[in-house]
Design a protein around this motif. Structure first.
Motif, PDB file in Angstrom:
ATOM      1  N   TYR A   1      39.694  30.103   4.055  1.00 41.77           N
ATOM      2  CA  TYR A   1      38.438  30.567   3.453  1.00 41.77           C
ATOM      3  C   TYR A   1      37.720  31.531   4.400  1.00 41.77           C
ATOM      4  O   TYR A   1      37.121  32.504   3.968  1.00 41.77           O
ATOM      5  CB  TYR A   1      37.563  29.361   3.114  1.00 41.77           C
TER       6      TYR A   1
ATOM      7  N   ALA B   1      35.170  20.111   2.449  1.00 42.66           N
ATOM      8  CA  ALA B   1      34.868  20.595   1.099  1.00 42.66           C
ATOM      9  C   ALA B   1      35.102  22.091   1.065  1.00 42.66           C
ATOM     10  O   ALA B   1      35.119  22.754   2.110  1.00 42.66           O
ATOM     11  CB  ALA B   1      33.419  20.293   0.720  1.00 42.66           C
ATOM     12  N   GLN B   2      35.281  22.606  -0.126  1.00 43.84           N
ATOM     13  CA  GLN B   2      35.245  24.051  -0.286  1.00 43.84           C
ATOM     14  C   GLN B   2      33.779  24.449  -0.363  1.00 43.84           C
ATOM     15  O   GLN B   2      33.065  24.048  -1.271  1.00 43.84           O
ATOM     16  CB  GLN B   2      35.978  24.493  -1.549  1.00 43.84           C
TER      17      GLN B   2
ATOM     18  N   SER C   1      32.199  30.328  -5.142  1.00 48.84           N
ATOM     19  CA  SER C   1      32.541  29.460  -6.273  1.00 48.84           C
ATOM     20  C   SER C   1      32.522  30.217  -7.595  1.00 48.84           C
ATOM     21  O   SER C   1      33.149  29.786  -8.571  1.00 48.84           O
ATOM     22  CB  SER C   1      31.587  28.259  -6.344  1.00 48.84           C
TER      23      SER C   1
ATOM     24  N   TYR D   1      37.278  24.741  -5.761  1.00 49.16           N
ATOM     25  CA  TYR D   1      36.228  23.731  -5.695  1.00 49.16           C
ATOM     26  C   TYR D   1      36.618  22.467  -6.451  1.00 49.16           C
ATOM     27  O   TYR D   1      36.284  21.358  -6.046  1.00 49.16           O
ATOM     28  CB  TYR D   1      34.910  24.314  -6.244  1.00 49.16           C
TER      29      TYR D   1
ATOM     30  N   SER E   1      39.344  20.624  -4.108  1.00 45.31           N
ATOM     31  CA  SER E   1      38.826  20.028  -2.877  1.00 45.31           C
ATOM     32  C   SER E   1      37.659  19.085  -3.133  1.00 45.31           C
ATOM     33  O   SER E   1      37.658  17.942  -2.680  1.00 45.31           O
ATOM     34  CB  SER E   1      38.387  21.142  -1.912  1.00 45.31           C
ATOM     35  N   ASN E   2      36.673  19.551  -3.892  1.00 40.37           N
ATOM     36  CA  ASN E   2      35.416  18.812  -4.004  1.00 40.37           C
ATOM     37  C   ASN E   2      35.439  17.725  -5.063  1.00 40.37           C
ATOM     38  O   ASN E   2      34.642  16.786  -4.992  1.00 40.37           O
ATOM     39  CB  ASN E   2      34.267  19.774  -4.298  1.00 40.37           C
TER      40      ASN E   2
ATOM     41  N   TYR F   1      29.701  25.311  -7.218  1.00 43.52           N
ATOM     42  CA  TYR F   1      29.652  24.579  -5.951  1.00 43.52           C
ATOM     43  C   TYR F   1      28.624  23.457  -6.025  1.00 43.52           C
ATOM     44  O   TYR F   1      28.906  22.302  -5.701  1.00 43.52           O
ATOM     45  CB  TYR F   1      29.311  25.535  -4.809  1.00 43.52           C
TER      46      TYR F   1
ATOM     47  N   THR G   1      29.747  20.617  -8.301  1.00 42.89           N
ATOM     48  CA  THR G   1      30.733  19.693  -7.737  1.00 42.89           C
ATOM     49  C   THR G   1      30.079  18.721  -6.764  1.00 42.89           C
ATOM     50  O   THR G   1      30.477  17.549  -6.683  1.00 42.89           O
ATOM     51  CB  THR G   1      31.869  20.443  -7.017  1.00 42.89           C
ATOM     52  N   LYS G   2      29.062  19.174  -6.043  1.00 47.57           N
ATOM     53  CA  LYS G   2      28.368  18.279  -5.115  1.00 47.57           C
ATOM     54  C   LYS G   2      27.514  17.256  -5.869  1.00 47.57           C
ATOM     55  O   LYS G   2      27.412  16.097  -5.455  1.00 47.57           O
ATOM     56  CB  LYS G   2      27.509  19.093  -4.143  1.00 47.57           C
TER      57      LYS G   2
END
Length: 336
Positions: free
Chosen positions: A36, A85-86, A92, A99, A102-103, A152, A155-156
């Motif tokens: 990244y 995390a991404q 994103s 995302y 990874s997330n 992003y 996903t969080k």
């Protein structure tokens, strides 16, 4: 038993691992080392950690379900700090599947692994971006977070919801940390401080979005790390004051679950931040003023009273000190 820290080649994970090692912990450091951003910076961080006797490096993607289960079964960590995390709001928009893998996939693998192997406390990174379109500031953990502005952030937010379900169903203590614009030595090259410092020193122009009309609760890395290492020693518990007929979102009465803001608690205008960078470098920036980028927000501001009550710690490093420390590191690391 070791503490598993994921994302140890990353900015925050590297600093957290160093701090835990300094206090005598054994750290199991997991990272896939993706591209990244410049992997040479990631490897340089890992080179420092590899010199510590208490550090064990693991090259693994959290999306590798079988590998992660074997790792947890073999090493049996009692505590897990998930900082892998991404990252990146703007990235994103262009690369959504990074995302998801990874997330989302990686995080549910970690939750399931923690459940199966008796982890005593899972601490995981969330973000101030979950507050999204909310304009009622300062942001506090009990506010509704339903209008994310980027994948992003979504996903969080999903991580927080998933963690609550595992905390409720399986009694897994889960604590989420909403970080506010972290900066400092060894920082990420995609963040403003790093990009602007590099460009100004090289005599190139910088991009400033929303015509500079933005503010951020800039939080120095040492304040982030101190908060994390204190919280990992305080497993989440159900909140006896929580009410099902008026459910605050930062705690739970039915699960060992907590959310904390980690910020300086003092928003700064973006242009003031830039002025301090210029003063520290002794050079003026050539600025390209641009419109707001997709997925971004105009302002952030953290209410950190819950963090202070739980840990006795209040982040305190101001941007005048923090920017200077970053620039000193940058000049030394890159030989500028």
């Amino acid at each position: 038993m070791p503490i598993l820290v994921t994302g140890t080649a990353g900015f925050i994970g590297f600093h957290v691992a160093r701090r835990l090692l300094a206090r005598g912990e054994t750290v199991l450091g997991l990272d896939v080392v993706n591209d990244y951003y410049d992997t040479r910076l990631k490897e340089a961080r890992l080179d420092i950690l590899r010199q510590e006797a208490g550090f064990t490096e693991v090259r693994m993607d959290l999306a590798d379900r079988d590998g992660l289960m074997n790792l947890l079964q073999t090493h049996k960590p009692d505590r897990v700090i998930n900082l892998a995390a991404q990252a990146g709001v703007r990235y994103s928009v262009e690369n959504p599947f990074a995302y998801v893998d990874s997330n989302l996939v990686g995080f549910v693998n970690l939750l399931e692994g923690c459940k199966r192997h008796g982890v005593g406390h899972l601490v995981y990174a969330s973000t101030s971006s979950v507050y999204g379109a909310n304009a009622a500031m300062p942001f506090h953990e009990g506010q509704v977070t339903a209008h994310q502005m980027s994948l992003y952030a979504a996903t969080k937010k999903a991580n927080e919801v998933m963690a609550h379900s595992y905390a409720h169903l399986h009694g897994l203590p889960c604590t989420g940390l909403r970080f506010f614009t972290v900066y400092g030595p060894w920082g990420r090259p995609d963040m403003a401080l790093f990009k602007w410092t590099k460009a100004i020193l090289e005599g190139r122009s910088i991009d400033v979005y929303n015509n500079g009309d933005m503010s951020r609760d800039f939080t120095y890395i040492d304040d982030i790390v101190e908060s994390i290492v204190r919280i990992v020693d305080i497993p989440a518990t159900p909140d006896p004051s929580w009410r099902a007929d008026d459910p605050a979102t930062g705690t739970s009465g039915i699960a060992p679950y907590r959310i904390y803001n980690i910020g300086r608690g003092e928003p700064q205008a973006l242009m003031e931040y830039l002025r301090i960078i210029e003063d520290t470098l002794g050079r003026k920036a050539e600025i390209n003023f641009l419109p707001m980028q997709m997925g971004d927000v105009a302002a952030t501001w953290a209410d950190t009273s819950a963090l202070e009550k739980a840990t006795g710690y209040k982040p305190s490093v101001g941007i005048d000190v923090g920017v200077r420390r970053f620039v000193e590191w940058y000049r030394a690391y890159y030989g500028v």
